[in-house]
Design a protein around this motif. Structure first.
Motif, PDB file in Angstrom:
ATOM      1  N   THR A 170       1.386  -1.147   0.331  1.00 36.43           N
ATOM      2  CA  THR A 170       0.028   0.169   0.348  1.00 36.43           C
ATOM      3  C   THR A 170       0.549   0.732   0.012  1.00 36.43           C
ATOM      4  OG1 THR A 170       0.013   0.435   2.697  1.00 36.43           O
ATOM      5  CG2 THR A 170      -1.808  -1.247   1.015  1.00 36.43           C
ATOM      6  N   PRO A 171       0.549   2.413  -0.296  1.00 38.89           N
ATOM      7  CA  PRO A 171       0.966   3.434  -0.261  1.00 38.89           C
ATOM      8  C   PRO A 171       1.792   3.462   0.841  1.00 38.89           C
ATOM      9  CG  PRO A 171      -0.578   4.293  -0.977  1.00 38.89           C
ATOM     10  CD  PRO A 171      -1.000   2.722  -0.816  1.00 38.89           C
ATOM     11  N   ALA A 172       1.176   3.599   2.290  1.00 31.41           N
ATOM     12  CA  ALA A 172       1.642   4.503   3.512  1.00 31.41           C
ATOM     13  C   ALA A 172       3.218   3.492   4.053  1.00 31.41           C
ATOM     14  CB  ALA A 172       0.578   3.993   4.439  1.00 31.41           C
ATOM     15  N   LEU A 173       2.899   1.812   3.051  1.00 32.81           N
ATOM     16  CA  LEU A 173       3.713   0.346   3.243  1.00 32.81           C
ATOM     17  C   LEU A 173       4.798   1.041   2.885  1.00 32.81           C
ATOM     18  CD1 LEU A 173       1.349  -2.455   4.092  1.00 32.81           C
ATOM     19  CD2 LEU A 173       2.510  -1.205   6.046  1.00 32.81           C
ATOM     20  N   ASN A 174       4.436   0.949   1.556  1.00 39.13           N
ATOM     21  CA  ASN A 174       5.806   1.489   0.521  1.00 39.13           C
ATOM     22  C   ASN A 174       6.662   2.170   1.129  1.00 39.13           C
ATOM     23  OD1 ASN A 174       4.911  -0.502  -1.549  1.00 39.13           O
ATOM     24  ND2 ASN A 174       4.086   0.556  -2.327  1.00 39.13           N
ATOM     25  N   ASN A 200      11.252   4.432   3.680  1.00 37.55           N
ATOM     26  CA  ASN A 200      12.155   5.298   5.065  1.00 37.55           C
ATOM     27  C   ASN A 200      13.474   3.928   5.527  1.00 37.55           C
ATOM     28  OD1 ASN A 200      10.982   7.566   4.655  1.00 37.55           O
ATOM     29  ND2 ASN A 200       8.946   7.676   5.761  1.00 37.55           N
ATOM     30  N   LEU A 201      13.194   3.232   5.944  1.00 36.50           N
ATOM     31  CA  LEU A 201      13.474   1.801   6.311  1.00 36.50           C
ATOM     32  C   LEU A 201      15.195   1.359   5.570  1.00 36.50           C
ATOM     33  CD1 LEU A 201      11.026  -0.062   7.927  1.00 36.50           C
ATOM     34  CD2 LEU A 201      12.936   1.733   9.018  1.00 36.50           C
ATOM     35  N   GLY A 202      14.894   2.052   4.228  1.00 38.48           N
ATOM     36  CA  GLY A 202      15.851   1.517   3.442  1.00 38.48           C
ATOM     37  C   GLY A 202      16.106  -0.045   3.456  1.00 38.48           C
ATOM     38  N   LEU A 203      14.903  -0.579   3.474  1.00 36.02           N
ATOM     39  CA  LEU A 203      15.158  -2.368   3.408  1.00 36.02           C
ATOM     40  C   LEU A 203      15.537  -2.786   2.004  1.00 36.02           C
ATOM     41  CD1 LEU A 203      11.746  -2.824   4.926  1.00 36.02           C
ATOM     42  CD2 LEU A 203      13.873  -2.725   5.873  1.00 36.02           C
ATOM     43  N   LYS A 204      16.383  -3.201   1.976  1.00 38.18           N
ATOM     44  CA  LYS A 204      16.738  -4.333   1.220  1.00 38.18           C
ATOM     45  C   LYS A 204      16.564  -5.900   0.907  1.00 38.18           C
ATOM     46  CE  LYS A 204      19.757  -0.992  -0.531  1.00 38.18           C
ATOM     47  NZ  LYS A 204      19.149  -0.127  -1.440  1.00 38.18           N
ATOM     48  N   GLY A 205      15.645  -6.066   0.012  1.00 34.59           N
ATOM     49  CA  GLY A 205      15.600  -7.336  -0.286  1.00 34.59           C
ATOM     50  C   GLY A 205      13.951  -7.793   0.667  1.00 34.59           C
ATOM     51  N   GLN A 206      13.531  -6.376   1.091  1.00 30.13           N
ATOM     52  CA  GLN A 206      12.423  -6.965   2.028  1.00 30.13           C
ATOM     53  C   GLN A 206      11.056  -5.936   1.879  1.00 30.13           C
ATOM     54  OE1 GLN A 206      14.871  -7.670   5.551  1.00 30.13           O
ATOM     55  NE2 GLN A 206      14.154  -9.294   6.168  1.00 30.13           N
ATOM     56  N   HIS A 207      10.395  -5.510   2.485  1.00 28.26           N
ATOM     57  CA  HIS A 207       9.310  -4.544   2.873  1.00 28.26           C
ATOM     58  C   HIS A 207       8.561  -4.929   3.425  1.00 28.26           C
ATOM     59  CE1 HIS A 207       7.595  -8.075  -0.358  1.00 28.26           C
ATOM     60  NE2 HIS A 207       6.978  -7.646   0.403  1.00 28.26           N
ATOM     61  N   ILE A 208       7.839  -3.693   4.336  1.00 28.87           N
ATOM     62  CA  ILE A 208       6.662  -3.210   5.630  1.00 28.87           C
ATOM     63  C   ILE A 208       5.815  -4.395   4.872  1.00 28.87           C
ATOM     64  CG2 ILE A 208       6.251  -2.515   7.171  1.00 28.87           C
ATOM     65  CD1 ILE A 208       8.237  -3.364   8.341  1.00 28.87           C
ATOM     66  N   VAL A 209       4.850  -5.153   5.918  1.00 30.21           N
ATOM     67  CA  VAL A 209       3.963  -5.447   5.418  1.00 30.21           C
ATOM     68  C   VAL A 209       2.581  -5.457   7.072  1.00 30.21           C
ATOM     69  CG1 VAL A 209       4.223  -7.639   3.987  1.00 30.21           C
ATOM     70  CG2 VAL A 209       4.387  -8.587   5.905  1.00 30.21           C
ATOM     71  N   PHE A 210       1.587  -5.940   6.619  1.00 33.17           N
ATOM     72  CA  PHE A 210       0.887  -6.388   8.211  1.00 33.17           C
ATOM     73  C   PHE A 210      -0.162  -6.871   7.551  1.00 33.17           C
ATOM     74  CE2 PHE A 210      -1.748  -3.040   6.349  1.00 33.17           C
ATOM     75  CZ  PHE A 210      -3.197  -3.285   6.402  1.00 33.17           C
ATOM     76  N   HIS A 238      17.407  -2.601  16.366  1.00 27.82           N
ATOM     77  CA  HIS A 238      17.588  -1.346  15.876  1.00 27.82           C
ATOM     78  C   HIS A 238      16.333  -1.428  14.702  1.00 27.82           C
ATOM     79  CE1 HIS A 238      18.661   2.414  13.850  1.00 27.82           C
ATOM     80  NE2 HIS A 238      19.294   1.713  13.039  1.00 27.82           N
ATOM     81  N   ILE A 239      17.125  -2.441  14.084  1.00 23.07           N
ATOM     82  CA  ILE A 239      16.206  -2.297  13.152  1.00 23.07           C
ATOM     83  C   ILE A 239      14.199  -2.398  13.420  1.00 23.07           C
ATOM     84  CG2 ILE A 239      15.727  -4.417  12.565  1.00 23.07           C
ATOM     85  CD1 ILE A 239      15.314  -1.593  10.341  1.00 23.07           C
ATOM     86  N   LEU A 240      14.464  -3.056  14.826  1.00 20.51           N
ATOM     87  CA  LEU A 240      12.548  -3.001  14.969  1.00 20.51           C
ATOM     88  C   LEU A 240      12.134  -1.518  15.987  1.00 20.51           C
ATOM     89  CD1 LEU A 240      10.064  -4.455  16.161  1.00 20.51           C
ATOM     90  CD2 LEU A 240      11.438  -5.203  18.899  1.00 20.51           C
ATOM     91  N   ASP A 241      12.867  -1.130  16.545  1.00 18.30           N
ATOM     92  CA  ASP A 241      12.852   0.126  16.477  1.00 18.30           C
ATOM     93  C   ASP A 241      12.312   1.282  15.441  1.00 18.30           C
ATOM     94  OD1 ASP A 241      13.139  -0.642  19.093  1.00 18.30           O
ATOM     95  OD2 ASP A 241      15.746  -0.229  19.667  1.00 18.30           O
ATOM     96  N   MET A 242      13.307   0.937  15.090  1.00 22.85           N
ATOM     97  CA  MET A 242      13.383   2.262  13.941  1.00 22.85           C
ATOM     98  C   MET A 242      11.938   2.042  13.197  1.00 22.85           C
ATOM     99  SD  MET A 242      15.886   4.113  13.191  1.00 22.85           S
ATOM    100  CE  MET A 242      14.978   5.056  11.851  1.00 22.85           C
TER     101      MET A 242
END
Length: 257
Positions: A167-171, A176-186, A237-241
């Motif tokens: 989704t736009p918000a997840l993207n 912003n996290l600078g993820l490589k090879g991963q993305h945020i989901v819920f 660190h990545i959890l907090d971010m």
């Protein structure tokens, strides 16, 4: 790492040999190679096409000789790359092992570096957000989805879950996290969209977007770009971010328990 296009073509040639030595090119192996090429700033489809076509024209001896001429720093990175490729699918066949050993010897490659575990490494963690906006951290060592999926469903209080991605918000959070090879989901309850017996999860609704309400509890996690495997956050660190960026995306509506 200072290399020219011919060097990258030689790397492609040998990486392709390693990927096909067991008779089947795995998606994980290709992903590792493409991620490696993307570390070079001016990489695009045209340059990649040139690298691949040039590499295909090389023979094995030319490719090995090309890499053998590189400096020690470049050889170390190439050694790390080839080791990742042969180990990508979790299986090392005898043919793969023999070819890898021959490439290492002919190219004069050093032993691959073993990645050290981060100092703030944690048991993979997930962010559970209930429909009051209160978050708790859940952790699991399970990797297989058949087990992990059931565990996540139990945290959420449902039978099965559905993954919301891209989704736009997840993207925006992923970027912003600078993820490589991963993305945020819920994750949401698979049959819970119309369940009015539980509250509207406003953070989930905002992350979903489009004005469609999300009901019940949600779990925020990572997912791999290739294979779409659900993973937890493996460092503090990545959890907090991730928590900070997700909370910004929902206007600070999440409160840690």
């Amino acid at each position: 790492m200072t290399v020219n296009l011919d060097n990258l073509a030689a790397i492609f040639n040998l990486a392709k040999e390693l990927s096909t030595s067991d008779g089947e090119v795995k998606e994980e192996e290709l992903s590792i190679l493409w991620d490696f090429f993307q570390t070079f700033g001016e990489m695009n489809s045209s340059v990649l096409g040139f690298i691949m076509s040039t590499g295909d024209k090389m023979n094995f001896e030319e490719a090995c000789s090309n890499i053998e001429s590189l400096d020690d720093g470049a050889k170390q990175q190439i050694s790390n790359l080839f080791a990742k490729i042969v180990c990508a699918d979790g299986e090392l066949t005898e043919d793969e092992e023999d070819l890898y050993s021959e490439i290492v010897e002919r190219c004069g490659l050093p032993e691959p570096e073993v990645a050290e575990e981060p100092e703030d490494a944690i048991t993979p963690a997930f962010i559970l957000v209930n429909y009051y906006g209160i978050a708790t951290i859940k952790q699991s060592e399970h990797e297989d989805w058949n087990t992990l999926g059931d565990e996540i469903a139990s945290w959420m209080g449902c039978d099965r879950v559905e993954v919301v991605r891209y989704t736009p918000a997840l993207n925006a959070v992923s970027n912003n996290l600078g993820l490589k090879g991963q993305h945020i989901v819920f994750m949401v309850a698979r049959n819970g969209y119309g369940d009015k017996t539980v509250g509207d999860n406003m953070p989930g609704t905002l992350l979903y977007g489009g004005g469609y309400p999300i009901y019940g509890n949600i779990v925020i996690a990572l997912e791999t770009d290739n294979g779409y495997e659900i993973e937890g956050f493996i460092t503090q660190h990545i959890l907090d971010m991730a928590f900070e960026e997700v909370n910004k995306a929902v206007d600070g509506l999440i409160r840690m328990e």
